[in-house]
Design a protein around this motif. Structure first.
Motif, PDB file in Angstrom:
ATOM      1  N   VAL A 168       0.832  -1.206   0.000  1.00  0.00           N
ATOM      2  CA  VAL A 168       0.000   0.000   0.000  1.00  0.00           C
ATOM      3  C   VAL A 168       0.865   1.253   0.000  1.00  0.00           C
ATOM      4  N   ALA A 169       1.926   1.239   0.794  1.00  0.00           N
ATOM      5  CA  ALA A 169       2.807   2.411   0.835  1.00  0.00           C
ATOM      6  C   ALA A 169       3.508   2.624  -0.501  1.00  0.00           C
ATOM      7  N   ALA A 170       3.937   1.531  -1.142  1.00  0.00           N
ATOM      8  CA  ALA A 170       4.620   1.663  -2.435  1.00  0.00           C
ATOM      9  C   ALA A 170       3.674   2.188  -3.510  1.00  0.00           C
ATOM     10  N   LEU A 171       2.448   1.649  -3.553  1.00  0.00           N
ATOM     11  CA  LEU A 171       1.484   2.121  -4.551  1.00  0.00           C
ATOM     12  C   LEU A 171       1.112   3.579  -4.315  1.00  0.00           C
ATOM     13  N   SER A 172       0.956   3.966  -3.059  1.00  0.00           N
ATOM     14  CA  SER A 172       0.644   5.362  -2.766  1.00  0.00           C
ATOM     15  C   SER A 172       1.786   6.285  -3.177  1.00  0.00           C
ATOM     16  N   SER A 173       3.014   5.872  -2.886  1.00  0.00           N
ATOM     17  CA  SER A 173       4.169   6.694  -3.273  1.00  0.00           C
ATOM     18  C   SER A 173       4.290   6.802  -4.789  1.00  0.00           C
ATOM     19  N   MET A 174       4.039   5.680  -5.485  1.00  0.00           N
ATOM     20  CA  MET A 174       4.119   5.717  -6.953  1.00  0.00           C
ATOM     21  C   MET A 174       3.037   6.625  -7.535  1.00  0.00           C
ATOM     22  N   ALA A 175       1.825   6.547  -6.977  1.00  0.00           N
ATOM     23  CA  ALA A 175       0.750   7.405  -7.480  1.00  0.00           C
ATOM     24  C   ALA A 175       1.087   8.876  -7.277  1.00  0.00           C
ATOM     25  N   ALA A 176       1.620   9.199  -6.096  1.00  0.00           N
ATOM     26  CA  ALA A 176       2.000  10.590  -5.841  1.00  0.00           C
ATOM     27  C   ALA A 176       3.131  11.031  -6.760  1.00  0.00           C
ATOM     28  N   GLY A 177       4.105  10.141  -7.008  1.00  0.00           N
ATOM     29  CA  GLY A 177       5.211  10.494  -7.890  1.00  0.00           C
ATOM     30  C   GLY A 177       4.775  10.690  -9.330  1.00  0.00           C
ATOM     31  N   VAL A 178       3.902   9.801  -9.819  1.00  0.00           N
ATOM     32  CA  VAL A 178       3.415   9.937 -11.198  1.00  0.00           C
ATOM     33  C   VAL A 178       2.604  11.218 -11.347  1.00  0.00           C
ATOM     34  N   LEU A 179       1.769  11.527 -10.351  1.00  0.00           N
ATOM     35  CA  LEU A 179       0.983  12.763 -10.409  1.00  0.00           C
ATOM     36  C   LEU A 179       1.884  13.990 -10.406  1.00  0.00           C
ATOM     37  N   TRP A 180       2.922  13.960  -9.578  1.00  0.00           N
ATOM     38  CA  TRP A 180       3.839  15.095  -9.521  1.00  0.00           C
ATOM     39  C   TRP A 180       4.593  15.267 -10.837  1.00  0.00           C
ATOM     40  N   MET A 181       5.108  14.157 -11.402  1.00  0.00           N
ATOM     41  CA  MET A 181       5.859  14.248 -12.662  1.00  0.00           C
ATOM     42  C   MET A 181       4.951  14.675 -13.803  1.00  0.00           C
ATOM     43  N   SER A 182       3.697  14.221 -13.799  1.00  0.00           N
ATOM     44  CA  SER A 182       2.792  14.636 -14.877  1.00  0.00           C
ATOM     45  C   SER A 182       2.519  16.129 -14.802  1.00  0.00           C
ATOM     46  N   ARG A 183       2.448  16.685 -13.584  1.00  0.00           N
ATOM     47  CA  ARG A 183       2.234  18.126 -13.469  1.00  0.00           C
ATOM     48  C   ARG A 183       3.495  18.915 -13.856  1.00  0.00           C
ATOM     49  N   VAL A 184       4.657  18.304 -13.623  1.00  0.00           N
ATOM     50  CA  VAL A 184       5.894  19.001 -13.964  1.00  0.00           C
ATOM     51  C   VAL A 184       6.050  19.124 -15.489  1.00  0.00           C
ATOM     52  N   VAL A 185       5.732  18.023 -16.216  1.00  0.00           N
ATOM     53  CA  VAL A 185       5.955  18.024 -17.661  1.00  0.00           C
ATOM     54  C   VAL A 185       4.759  18.568 -18.424  1.00  0.00           C
ATOM     55  N   ALA A 186       3.607  18.771 -17.774  1.00  0.00           N
ATOM     56  CA  ALA A 186       2.423  19.304 -18.465  1.00  0.00           C
ATOM     57  C   ALA A 186       2.526  20.817 -18.521  1.00  0.00           C
ATOM     58  N   LEU A 187       3.170  21.307 -19.583  1.00  0.00           N
ATOM     59  CA  LEU A 187       3.365  22.744 -19.767  1.00  0.00           C
ATOM     60  C   LEU A 187       2.353  23.260 -20.783  1.00  0.00           C
ATOM     61  N   ARG A 188       1.702  24.348 -20.468  1.00  0.00           N
ATOM     62  CA  ARG A 188       0.734  24.970 -21.364  1.00  0.00           C
ATOM     63  C   ARG A 188       1.319  26.202 -21.988  1.00  0.00           C
ATOM     64  N   VAL A 189       1.097  26.309 -23.293  1.00  0.00           N
ATOM     65  CA  VAL A 189       1.629  27.438 -24.039  1.00  0.00           C
ATOM     66  C   VAL A 189       0.451  28.299 -24.504  1.00  0.00           C
TER      67      VAL A 189
END
Length: 325
Positions: A304-325
């Protein structure tokens, strides 16, 4: 043999040919290209129209004339028209009932097939529940791809409109030219807009419907510019040229940003999918090796801890690379 026998054979042959021809005509009238195109345009107008409620109610009654009980029940649910518009924006012939049925059928199939593996029952049940979202994800991907195509075609469509206006054509006729001569999917959207104008909808309302059917920011700029020009006057061809130049410059900047963020997006995909791929391979190659993750209480907590950490990491990385022009 008697002439009656030959006449019977000839008449039987003619009857078979006529029956086959009748079956083909019936199938073509219900499922042929023209029928599919007409149904798609009717459903598009129904999904995105902003016309009067009386006109829409008549259209919906005709559309639901031979609907199944499931479709009639779904029409009573709130925001079901938004789901239908979502399917139309994806350019798919699916109905809301078809999407709901597919989402309901896939989990039992996945559960039945996964029962032949040695995976634990909670994992199988979770995978079966998650598989219900696969049709929605597929429709969402098709919608995003179609909207990207529309966005890329918009500058060329504006150029064609501007050329038609400079040639002396009326704006409604220019819309018809784009709908007739332009490639899909942009041509189909402008054909729908021209059909609405022919059906009696005002030009302002038809353009507003276009902006609602195609939720693209640049297309909304185009609609707003046309509506303002109709109120204040001015050279619409020059306005369209300015919008086209702005869109193309934005595309250049957006492509540059995509190149600069490609490494981050690839890292997000690799880091997000690698644990599941490795875990699946290990589950089939050595099932007993991973049993501690669901049989031991500490293993469950770690999972559960690993899945939660992965979900948080994927969400964070998706927000980092989602750039709007």
């Amino acid at each position: 043999m008697s002439p009656i026998f030959y006449a019977s054979v000839i008449l039987l042959f003619v009857a078979v040919v006529l029956a086959m021809e009748g079956a083909y005509i019936w199938w073509n009238s219900r499922h042929g290209p023209l029928a599919r195109r007409l149904e798609s345009r009717i459903r598009t107008i129904s999904a995105g129209a902003l016309a009067s409620s009386e006109r829409l109610s008549i259209l919906k009654q005709r559309q639901l004339g031979d609907a199944t009980p499931l479709e009639r029940a779904l029409k009573l649910l709130p925001r079901v028209q938004g789901i239908d518009r979502f399917l139309q924006q994806a350019g798919m012939q699916w109905s809301v009932a078809g999407l709901v049925t597919t989402c309901a059928v896939i989990p039992p199939l996945v559960f039945s097939l996964a029962m032949f593996s040695s995976a634990p029952l909670p994992v199988i049940a979770m995978l079966a529940l998650l598989s219900a979202s696969l049709p929605v994800l597929y429709v969402r991907r098709r919608r995003a791809k179609r909207l990207r195509q529309l966005e890329r075609q918009l500058p060329e469509a504006c150029d064609m409109l501007a050329r038609a206006l400079r040639a002396g054509h009326a704006f409604s006729l220019a819309i018809d030219m784009v709908g007739t001569e332009f490639a899909e999917p942009m041509g189909g959207e402008f054909r729908t807009t021209f059909d609405e104008i022919n059906y009696g909808v005002s030009l302002n309302e038809a353009l507003a419907n276009l902006a609602k059917r195609v939720p693209i920011r640049d297309l909304r700029y185009f609609v707003i510019a046309v509506l303002i020009q109709r109120e204040t006057g001015g050279n619409l061809a020059e306005v369209l040229d300015g919008i086209t130049a702005l869109i193309r410059e934005r595309f250049k900047l957006f492509d540059k940003v995509r190149v600069l963020s490609a490494e981050g997006r690839l890292s997000a995909w690799v880091l997000g999918l690698l644990p599941f791929i490795v875990g699946t391979l290990m589950l089939f190659l050595n099932p007993g090796f991973l049993e501690v993750l669901w049989k031991d209480p500490m293993g469950l907590k770690m999972t559960v801890a690993a899945l939660s950490s992965m979900a948080a990491g994927v969400l964070w990385m998706s927000r980092v690379v989602a750039l709007r022009v």
